[in-house]
Design a protein around this motif. Structure first.
Motif, short mmCIF file in Angstrom:
data_model
loop_
_atom_site.label_atom_id
_atom_site.label_comp_id
_atom_site.label_asym_id
_atom_site.label_seq_id
_atom_site.Cartn_x
_atom_site.Cartn_y
_atom_site.Cartn_z
N ARG A 273 0.83 -1.21 0.00
CA ARG A 273 0.00 0.00 0.00
C ARG A 273 0.87 1.26 0.00
O ARG A 273 0.59 2.23 -0.70
N CYS A 274 1.93 1.19 0.79
CA CYS A 274 2.85 2.33 0.87
C CYS A 274 3.52 2.57 -0.48
O CYS A 274 3.71 3.72 -0.89
N ARG A 275 3.85 1.49 -1.19
CA ARG A 275 4.49 1.62 -2.49
C ARG A 275 3.56 2.27 -3.51
O ARG A 275 4.00 3.10 -4.31
N ILE A 276 2.29 1.93 -3.46
CA ILE A 276 1.32 2.54 -4.37
C ILE A 276 1.13 4.01 -4.04
O ILE A 276 1.09 4.87 -4.94
N GLN A 277 1.04 4.34 -2.75
CA GLN A 277 0.90 5.73 -2.35
C GLN A 277 2.13 6.54 -2.74
O GLN A 277 2.01 7.70 -3.17
N ALA A 278 3.30 5.94 -2.60
CA ALA A 278 4.54 6.63 -2.97
C ALA A 278 4.61 6.87 -4.47
O ALA A 278 5.18 7.88 -4.92
N TRP A 279 4.06 5.96 -5.26
CA TRP A 279 4.04 6.15 -6.71
C TRP A 279 3.12 7.31 -7.10
O TRP A 279 3.44 8.10 -7.98
N ILE A 280 1.99 7.41 -6.39
CA ILE A 280 1.04 8.50 -6.69
C ILE A 280 1.61 9.84 -6.25
O ILE A 280 1.51 10.84 -6.98
N ASN A 281 2.25 9.88 -5.09
CA ASN A 281 2.81 11.14 -4.57
C ASN A 281 4.18 10.87 -3.97
O ASN A 281 4.35 10.80 -2.76
N PHE A 388 9.32 4.02 -16.82
CA PHE A 388 8.88 5.39 -17.09
C PHE A 388 8.04 5.93 -15.93
O PHE A 388 7.40 6.96 -16.07
N SER A 389 8.04 5.19 -14.80
CA SER A 389 7.29 5.56 -13.60
C SER A 389 5.79 5.67 -13.87
O SER A 389 5.10 6.48 -13.26
N LEU A 390 5.30 4.83 -14.78
CA LEU A 390 3.87 4.79 -15.08
C LEU A 390 3.17 3.66 -14.34
O LEU A 390 1.96 3.49 -14.45
N LEU A 391 3.94 2.87 -13.61
CA LEU A 391 3.42 1.86 -12.69
C LEU A 391 4.28 1.92 -11.43
O LEU A 391 5.43 2.36 -11.48
#
Length: 441
Positions: A273-281, A388-391
């Motif tokens: 969950r933290c990894r997904i949040q970090a990708w978004i912001n 490309f930081s798209l995932l």
């Protein structure tokens, strides 16, 4: 008369695997013609003589069929695979020469070894008749499931279920990816199966998904699950499943799979969950999970169309360029054009592999090839998007190019099976469905 004609004709066929296919093809044609002449008033003997005569000279006909039914060399695909392997080796060498770390030369040397071994394995599998692999697909699938169950209950090392087998640590990914073409052969064997046999097919579909959830990385689980369900849906669309059960069975499986996925993502571990949040912001997690995303975005935003980005090694500790972020390194080191050239080559190979699968006249080859080609396409697609930081960042493998022994092995085996399907396209005949095999026996 027909027997003598067939013996002379088959003597002209050099490829032994093609003889049965040619025999069936010519025999069916003669029988159709013979029945036609019988319906028009000829005796059986006259009809057979006329039907055989219509086939022409057996030597000339045999030579023509020998030209048609011969192995198709996959030179273009093999050349593209060799180029991608060479690109991976070259990139590992470039990374090693740019870093003072002694480990970088280790990656280069290992990548050379993996590429040579992988290409050798690919060549061996390519020369094997894929129908011989399909013949034992059920036993192989059950063996993989049993082995994955046993290994999955062994000790876990670095977050991956592994077992020490002759001093080697075996990643579980390889088993589940190799399961996919075998599953395609199992699907093919269950064509038009009786309703009471359908539960076996459901188990062949559900068990690997359940085992993968427990034993491999989330990205591998997603890939394997999507490909399995897609292959099952393809089989249903083609009418391989009984029409009365098709919609109900698919509905239950898809509903169960959707509920299973929803449950998984609802109960994701904290670090994911933290990894997904970090990708978004990523800025909010600058010193933690967002660090890698910030690095990737900084390198990409400051890179040029052609030429080196001076920020590549200046923005903190280096990323795992040789494994997870090789494409990001290529952009920073040589520019977007170099990365675009590599991506285009990957896309072209992926399109060619998928084309080989979906254009197969042999339905067994089509389904097995689909399992092989989709692995290459999905792994490549995910790797490119992450770079490309798209995932969200994840430990991924770029087929044939990034570092990884088990990744190179399963990729080359799958590509070998797919190229074997292409090679024997005009040679092997369509196997009988399961229930017809029982009656034929």
């Amino acid at each position: 008369m027909e027997k003598n004609y067939m013996e002379t004709l088959l003597a002209q066929i050099r490829e032994k695997h093609a003889k049965e296919c040619v025999r069936q093809e010519v025999s069916d044609h003669i029988q159709d013609q013979k029945q036609h002449y019988i319906d028009n008033g000829m005796t059986e003997e006259q009809a057979e003589e006329k039907a055989v005569a219509d086939m022409g000279d057996p030597v000339e006909t045999g030579i023509a069929l020998d030209t048609l039914h011969k192995p198709k060399p996959a030179w273009s695909a093999l050349a593209m695979i060799a180029v991608l392997c060479a690109a991976g080796i070259l990139l590992q060498y470039t990374i090693g020469s740019s870093s003072p770390s002694a480990m970088e030369s280790y990656f280069f040397e290992k990548q050379c070894l993996y590429s040579v071994i992988g290409f050798l394995v690919l060549s061996i599998v390519y020369l094997i008749d894929y129908t011989q692999i399909a013949k034992y697909s059920r036993f192989l699938c059950l063996g993989i499931l049993l082995l994955s169950f046993l290994i999955g209950n062994a000790n876990t090392v670095h977050g991956y279920p592994q077992i020490d087998l002759i001093y080697c640590q075996i990643r579980m990914d390889i088993f589940f990816y190799l399961y996919l073409p075998l599953y395609g052969a199992v699907l093919h064997s269950f064509r038009r199966c009786r309703p009471h046999d359908l539960w076996k097919l459901v188990l062949y579909t559900i068990l690997p998904i359940c085992f993968a959830f427990r034993q491999v990385h989330l990205s591998v689980f997603i890939n394997v699950s999507i490909i399995l369900i897609f292959m099952l849906c393809t089989a249903a669309v083609k009418g391989w499943i009984s029409k009365s059960l098709r919609l109900r069975t698919l509905g239950l499986i898809l509903t169960g799979f959707a509920a299973f996925c929803a449950l998984i993502f609802w109960n994701l571990p904290v670090y994911q969950r933290c990894r997904i949040q970090a990708w978004i912001n990523p800025a909010a997690f600058r010193t933690g999970a967002g660090y890698i995303d910030l690095r990737i975005r900084h390198i990409i935003s400051t890179s040029h169309l052609i030429g080196k980005n001076t920020e590549l090694f200046k923005t903190g500790s280096p990323l795992d360029f040789e494994t997870d972020y090789l494409l990001t390194y290529l952009i920073g080191k040589f520019g977007f054009l170099a990365a675009a050239a590599l991506i285009i080559l990957i896309v072209l190979l992926g399109v060619k592999l998928l084309s080989v699968s979906i254009h197969q006249k042999n339905q067994l080859g089509m389904m097995m090839g689909l399992g092989c080609s989709l692995v290459f396409i999905m792994q490549s697609f995910e790797y490119i998007l992450v770079n490309f930081s798209l995932l969200p960042t994840s430990g991924l493998y770029l087929p044939l190019i990034s570092y990884g022994g088990s990744g190179m092995l399963h990729t080359c085996i799958l590509l070998g099976i797919l190229l074997s399907i292409y090679r024997y396209e005009n040679i092997v005949s369509e196997p009988l469905p399961l229930q017809y095999k029982k009656f034929a026996a």
